[in-house]
Design an enzyme around this catalytic site. Sequence first.
Site, PDB file in Angstrom:
ATOM      1  N   LYS A 124       0.820  -1.001  -0.038  1.00  0.00           N
ATOM      2  CA  LYS A 124       0.312  -0.015   0.062  1.00  0.00           C
ATOM      3  C   LYS A 124       0.948   1.105  -0.543  1.00  0.00           C
ATOM      4  O   LYS A 124       0.831   2.297  -1.169  1.00  0.00           O
ATOM      5  CB  LYS A 124      -0.658   0.083   1.323  1.00  0.00           C
ATOM      6  CG  LYS A 124      -2.078  -1.032   1.594  1.00  0.00           C
ATOM      7  CD  LYS A 124      -2.787  -0.825   0.675  1.00  0.00           C
ATOM      8  CE  LYS A 124      -4.092  -2.457   0.753  1.00  0.00           C
ATOM      9  NZ  LYS A 124      -3.403  -4.031   0.808  1.00  0.00           N
ATOM     10  N   LYS A 159      -7.956   2.089   4.568  1.00  0.00           N
ATOM     11  CA  LYS A 159      -7.697   0.654   4.552  1.00  0.00           C
ATOM     12  C   LYS A 159      -6.362   0.908   5.011  1.00  0.00           C
ATOM     13  O   LYS A 159      -5.938   1.488   5.681  1.00  0.00           O
ATOM     14  CB  LYS A 159      -7.676   0.592   3.011  1.00  0.00           C
ATOM     15  CG  LYS A 159      -6.530   1.080   2.455  1.00  0.00           C
ATOM     16  CD  LYS A 159      -6.856   0.990   0.440  1.00  0.00           C
ATOM     17  CE  LYS A 159      -5.827   1.821  -0.237  1.00  0.00           C
ATOM     18  NZ  LYS A 159      -5.496   1.203  -1.390  1.00  0.00           N
ATOM     19  N   ARG A 209      -5.475  -4.418 -12.165  1.00  0.00           N
ATOM     20  CA  ARG A 209      -3.957  -5.334 -12.352  1.00  0.00           C
ATOM     21  C   ARG A 209      -2.966  -5.093 -13.418  1.00  0.00           C
ATOM     22  O   ARG A 209      -3.165  -6.064 -14.833  1.00  0.00           O
ATOM     23  CB  ARG A 209      -4.581  -6.525 -12.195  1.00  0.00           C
ATOM     24  CG  ARG A 209      -2.934  -7.200 -11.792  1.00  0.00           C
ATOM     25  CD  ARG A 209      -1.807  -6.235 -10.725  1.00  0.00           C
ATOM     26  NE  ARG A 209      -2.301  -6.538  -9.744  1.00  0.00           N
ATOM     27  CZ  ARG A 209      -2.129  -7.576  -8.635  1.00  0.00           C
ATOM     28  NH1 ARG A 209      -1.726  -8.391  -8.945  1.00  0.00           N
ATOM     29  NH2 ARG A 209      -3.077  -7.183  -7.283  1.00  0.00           N
ATOM     30  N   ARG A 224     -10.877  -5.649 -12.568  1.00  0.00           N
ATOM     31  CA  ARG A 224     -11.040  -6.592 -12.021  1.00  0.00           C
ATOM     32  C   ARG A 224     -12.652  -5.000 -11.481  1.00  0.00           C
ATOM     33  O   ARG A 224     -12.601  -4.443 -10.530  1.00  0.00           O
ATOM     34  CB  ARG A 224     -10.084  -6.753 -10.789  1.00  0.00           C
ATOM     35  CG  ARG A 224      -9.610  -7.596 -10.778  1.00  0.00           C
ATOM     36  CD  ARG A 224      -8.333  -7.836 -10.077  1.00  0.00           C
ATOM     37  NE  ARG A 224      -7.764  -6.575 -10.099  1.00  0.00           N
ATOM     38  CZ  ARG A 224      -6.817  -6.124  -9.178  1.00  0.00           C
ATOM     39  NH1 ARG A 224      -6.025  -7.376  -8.417  1.00  0.00           N
ATOM     40  NH2 ARG A 224      -6.035  -4.759  -9.199  1.00  0.00           N
ATOM     41  N   ARG A 232     -15.246  -2.891  -3.949  1.00  0.00           N
ATOM     42  CA  ARG A 232     -14.167  -3.521  -4.128  1.00  0.00           C
ATOM     43  C   ARG A 232     -14.242  -4.572  -5.130  1.00  0.00           C
ATOM     44  O   ARG A 232     -15.574  -5.219  -5.672  1.00  0.00           O
ATOM     45  CB  ARG A 232     -13.839  -3.887  -2.867  1.00  0.00           C
ATOM     46  CG  ARG A 232     -14.025  -3.529  -1.373  1.00  0.00           C
ATOM     47  CD  ARG A 232     -13.773  -4.641  -0.049  1.00  0.00           C
ATOM     48  NE  ARG A 232     -14.905  -5.040   0.204  1.00  0.00           N
ATOM     49  CZ  ARG A 232     -15.002  -6.217   0.855  1.00  0.00           C
ATOM     50  NH1 ARG A 232     -13.912  -5.834   1.559  1.00  0.00           N
ATOM     51  NH2 ARG A 232     -16.222  -7.286   1.135  1.00  0.00           N
ATOM     52  N   ASP A 272      -1.522  -1.790  -9.159  1.00  0.00           N
ATOM     53  CA  ASP A 272      -3.202  -1.617  -9.604  1.00  0.00           C
ATOM     54  C   ASP A 272      -3.013  -0.222  -9.609  1.00  0.00           C
ATOM     55  O   ASP A 272      -2.900   0.860  -9.187  1.00  0.00           O
ATOM     56  CB  ASP A 272      -3.516  -2.008  -8.050  1.00  0.00           C
ATOM     57  CG  ASP A 272      -3.656  -3.627  -7.952  1.00  0.00           C
ATOM     58  OD1 ASP A 272      -3.411  -3.999  -8.854  1.00  0.00           O
ATOM     59  OD2 ASP A 272      -3.769  -3.914  -7.106  1.00  0.00           O
ATOM     60  N   GLU A 280      -1.712   0.661  -5.149  1.00  0.00           N
ATOM     61  CA  GLU A 280      -1.027   0.023  -4.964  1.00  0.00           C
ATOM     62  C   GLU A 280       0.248  -0.896  -5.717  1.00  0.00           C
ATOM     63  O   GLU A 280       0.195  -0.718  -6.876  1.00  0.00           O
ATOM     64  CB  GLU A 280      -1.747  -1.227  -4.452  1.00  0.00           C
ATOM     65  CG  GLU A 280      -2.542  -1.572  -3.639  1.00  0.00           C
ATOM     66  CD  GLU A 280      -3.078  -2.492  -2.908  1.00  0.00           C
ATOM     67  OE1 GLU A 280      -2.884  -3.379  -3.146  1.00  0.00           O
ATOM     68  OE2 GLU A 280      -4.637  -2.192  -1.856  1.00  0.00           O
ATOM     69  N   ASN A 282       1.808  -4.015  -5.773  1.00  0.00           N
ATOM     70  CA  ASN A 282       2.303  -5.313  -5.655  1.00  0.00           C
ATOM     71  C   ASN A 282       3.183  -6.641  -5.452  1.00  0.00           C
ATOM     72  O   ASN A 282       3.854  -6.713  -6.345  1.00  0.00           O
ATOM     73  CB  ASN A 282       0.410  -6.416  -5.521  1.00  0.00           C
ATOM     74  CG  ASN A 282      -0.318  -5.968  -5.791  1.00  0.00           C
ATOM     75  OD1 ASN A 282      -0.932  -6.522  -4.585  1.00  0.00           O
ATOM     76  ND2 ASN A 282      -0.823  -5.044  -6.139  1.00  0.00           N
TER      77      ASN A 282
END
Length: 317
Positions: A124, A159, A209, A224, A232, A272, A280, A282
């Site tokens: 994050k 979050k 993504r 997504r 979400r 992301d 984000e 990842n």
Amino acid sequence: MKLAFVTDPLAGFKIYKDSTYAMMAEAARRGHEIHVFRHKDMAFEGGRVVANVSRVTLTGDDDDWFRQDAPAASGLTAFDAVLERTDPPFNMEYIYATYLLELAQKQGARIFNKPEAIRSFNEKLAIAQFPQFIAPTLVTSDAARIKAFHAEHRDIILKPLDGMGGIGIFRVKGDAMNLGSIIETLTGNGSATIMVQRYIPEITAGDKRILLIGGEVVPYCLARIPQGTEIRGNLAVGGRGEAREISARDREIGESLAPVLLQRGLLLVGLDAIGDYMTELNVTSPTCFQEIRQQTGFDVAAMFVDALERHAARWNG
């Protein structure tokens, strides 16, 4: 090559969508040996890092897809590449594992992604290193700061910094309904730091993504898309995955970050983005290989193994 994957238990894999399985299958197709071990199988013993490692054979059967030999102790330098593919949560045990992997790296093991890079890039908080690509963002445990941020932006997302799969994400609109309670819950009454961002309405078109492999951008992303009343898009909470060509803005962000992140030891990154903003980075176990291949025909696993073959031979520990 002899490849060792640091994974969760193989029996839990859903091979129709698992990216680690896609990596293994492509590597095996090319004649590379596949081995596996878990974090708990590692030890520092006799002055070096060793692990109880099992060789794996892929059967090609969807239901009974692997054969796993009995584990045997091995130094990690015995492998041409060691791939860290254990899912979060990124807890203290995960951090201890990165310390052991870093010791192994100093002894000559080739680890991907580099353990110190995994440890340094909170998935994050890492976006704060690239503020030109992010929406208005606050990182704090201070309730007064969070309330002031809400007063300014009116529609926000809160979050935790250690979550995955969409767990613990809240939206608070202009009426501030339950804001105080959410702050108390997420921060543990001010004892835990969280991230707060301005709500990005383009989430309705998908949380994208974008994969960065070997310093290059995969030309397709997986959007997504939230379903029903969800905010979400995470697949883990029922989001629908839709592969699509990346936008000009997504390519701009990816091409700016990919070589920088590779230089820092990150062979594979899942970036992301929502709308025009990165949300984000990842780095522990990025996914979505199979969904992109199934919907577009682009073989992400082949691109990854190409990059692994290139970099394993020249990567300095």
